[in-house]
Design an enzyme around this catalytic site. Structure first.
Site, mmCIF file in Angstrom:
data_model
loop_
_atom_site.group_PDB
_atom_site.id
_atom_site.type_symbol
_atom_site.label_atom_id
_atom_site.label_comp_id
_atom_site.label_asym_id
_atom_site.label_seq_id
_atom_site.Cartn_x
_atom_site.Cartn_y
_atom_site.Cartn_z
ATOM 1 N N ASP A 1 -8.207 1.238 6.775
ATOM 2 C CA ASP A 1 -7.388 2.144 7.578
ATOM 3 C C ASP A 1 -6.941 3.307 6.694
ATOM 4 O OD1 ASP A 1 -5.534 3.466 9.115
ATOM 5 O OD2 ASP A 1 -4.215 1.748 9.417
ATOM 6 N N HIS B 1 -27.930 -0.321 -3.273
ATOM 7 C CA HIS B 1 -27.763 -1.772 -3.236
ATOM 8 C C HIS B 1 -28.032 -2.389 -4.610
ATOM 9 C CE1 HIS B 1 -27.219 -5.586 -1.272
ATOM 10 N NE2 HIS B 1 -27.210 -5.023 -0.077
#
Length: 453
Positions: free
Chosen positions: A387, A165
């Site tokens: 996808d 992060h």
């Protein structure tokens, strides 16, 4: 190596390193003031569940993702380097193209038997994360990115992304994942639509004579009889759109319609904060703080470029005594949350926050029992446009983890796409001491059952 839980078995293959598909610059890149906040230096993990797709039955998802990852790393080459702490205490990226650790695994069941990790099977997510693999090299330098693909007998798979992060926030890692998906073989694209932009100097602060006050420095925190403990549970509480609407209307009536248009986030934030506080049995006289992770991108007067993928977040604080949180109407709590978020949306607040990080050491220690940290994943696009050829994921969530003792981290998630009854609703992911979780679930259930007069 195998992890087992009853009949569940996950067999992990050897780690390999995926390098950029073409040569990339060898350089050292600095990070922003926000990136360098010590509390951002942890490995965040997101889990993405994909069903089998008839159009991709002959493809191996691990191979497809590895190939696309290599192409994406040509553009996002800092993620193929190492995160190194320098003599001045600052983290920097050593861009050496050594590659991203990639783990392939096989599980001995169908995803449907795990309910696609929606509902009561959240804890199963631990078996598919990257906690068991080294996140740094032999010199202590961290990998900015780790990936794992676990294939199931049904032809579906779970894709886990572990990222520092300190290098990317949720918006940044989502941008990267969409790039990988675009470059997967099924898409036919040769470059990502959004080109990555580093430019971390845009969010480096300057020394200020008026640093912001930090409420964590002056708080007499409440304590819980359940902490410290080594026994934690993880839960995703569901709240459908009708329940959220009823709560909003209830809060409106409590406030005599003084405040219009309570948002779903404000509503859920108040519910989660109070439910968690009651579950932990925090003492009434102590103080509790809600820390809200606020996205800064839309609120900067000098906008960040579209491809910026570093941390662009600040924190908003709401502080009450436990007695106030428990006894005041939730509509009042929502009002405090709204005011805090509104203040954090201003350019002055954001810039002063960043300058304060450069001026003094800011204590954002999240380990206190009485701190609830809330972040929102619903608008990151983790269920859209990722996808790889198996359609978009049907579920996403954090990998169950205690984040090195940060027990107060809570996440608002989009619902799984497999549950039509949850359309327009949300899930709340929490980590709590196991002994406190039943009370949290009880409190949240009571809120979802509110009926308007």
């Amino acid at each position: 190596m195998a992890n087992k839980n009853a009949t569940l078995s996950v067999e992990n293959k050897e780690i390999i390193f995926i390098k950029p598909s073409k040569p990339t610059p060898t350089t050292i890149l600095s990070l922003s003031s926000i990136d360098n906040v010590p509390e951002n230096n942890f490995l965040s993990q997101s889990l993405h569940v994909y069903q089998n797709s008839l159009s991709s039955t002959k493809l191996d998802p691990a191979n497809v993702i590895k190939e696309a990852l290599s192409k994406a790393l040509f553009y996002y080459y800092p993620l193929a380097g190492k995160l190194v702490r320098h003599a001045d205490g600052k983290l920097r990226i050593n861009c050496n193209s050594e590659g991203v650790p990639f783990i392939e695994a096989v599980c001995n069941c169908d995803l449907s038997s795990l309910h696609y990790l929606d509902g009561n099977d959240v804890e199963m997510g631990k078996h598919f994360g990257v906690d068991d693999f080294p996140s740094q090299d032999e010199f202590g330098n961290q990998y900015p990115l780790l990936l794992k693909v676990t294939k199931f007998l049904c032809g579906g798979f779970i894709f886990v992304v572990g990222w520092s992060h300190a290098v990317c926030d949720g918006t940044g890692i989502s941008q990267f994942l969409r790039a990988v998906a675009e470059l997967a073989s099924a898409s036919g694209k040769t470059e990502p639509t959004v080109k990555p932009v580093w430019e971390r100097e845009r969010l480096v602060g300057a020394i200020t004579s008026q640093p912001m006050e930090n409420p964590l420095d002056k708080t007499s925190f409440s304590v819980s009889p359940f902490l410290p403990t080594a026994e934690f549970s993880h839960e995703c509480s569901k709240m459908d759109s009708e329940s959220i609407t009823r709560l909003k209307m209830s809060f409106m009536k409590e406030s005599d319609n003084e405040h219009k248009g309570f948002t779903t986030f404000e509503t859920l934030a108040a519910c989660v904060w109070r439910s968690r506080t009651r579950a932990l049995k925090l003492n009434d006289d102590g103080e509790t703080i809600l820390i809200i992770i606020v996205g800064a991108r839309p609120h900067l007067m000098d906008p960040l470029p579209g491809g910026y993928y570093g941390n662009a977040i600040v924190v908003a604080f709401v502080m009450l005594t436990v007695r106030e949180l428990n006894e005041r109407p939730l509509s009042e709590v929502v009002k405090h949350i709204r005011e805090s978020i509104k203040a954090a949306f201003s350019n002055d607040y954001i810039r002063n926050s960043i300058d304060t990080l450069e001026t003094k050491e800011v204590n954002l220690s999240y380990e206190s029992h009485a701190i609830t940290v809330l972040t929102d994943w619903r608008h990151l696009g983790l269920l859209e446009k990722v996808d790889f050829g198996w359609k978009e994921p049907v579920n996403t969530m954090p990998v169950p983890s205690d984040l090195d003792g940060i027990t107060g981290m809570c996440t608002i998630l989009p619902p799984s796409t497999l549950d039509p009854s949850m359309s327009g609703g949300a899930r709340v992911y929490v980590s709590l001491p196991s002994a406190a979780m039943p009370k949290f679930k009880e409190e949240m259930k009571a809120l979802t059952s509110i009926q308007n007069a």
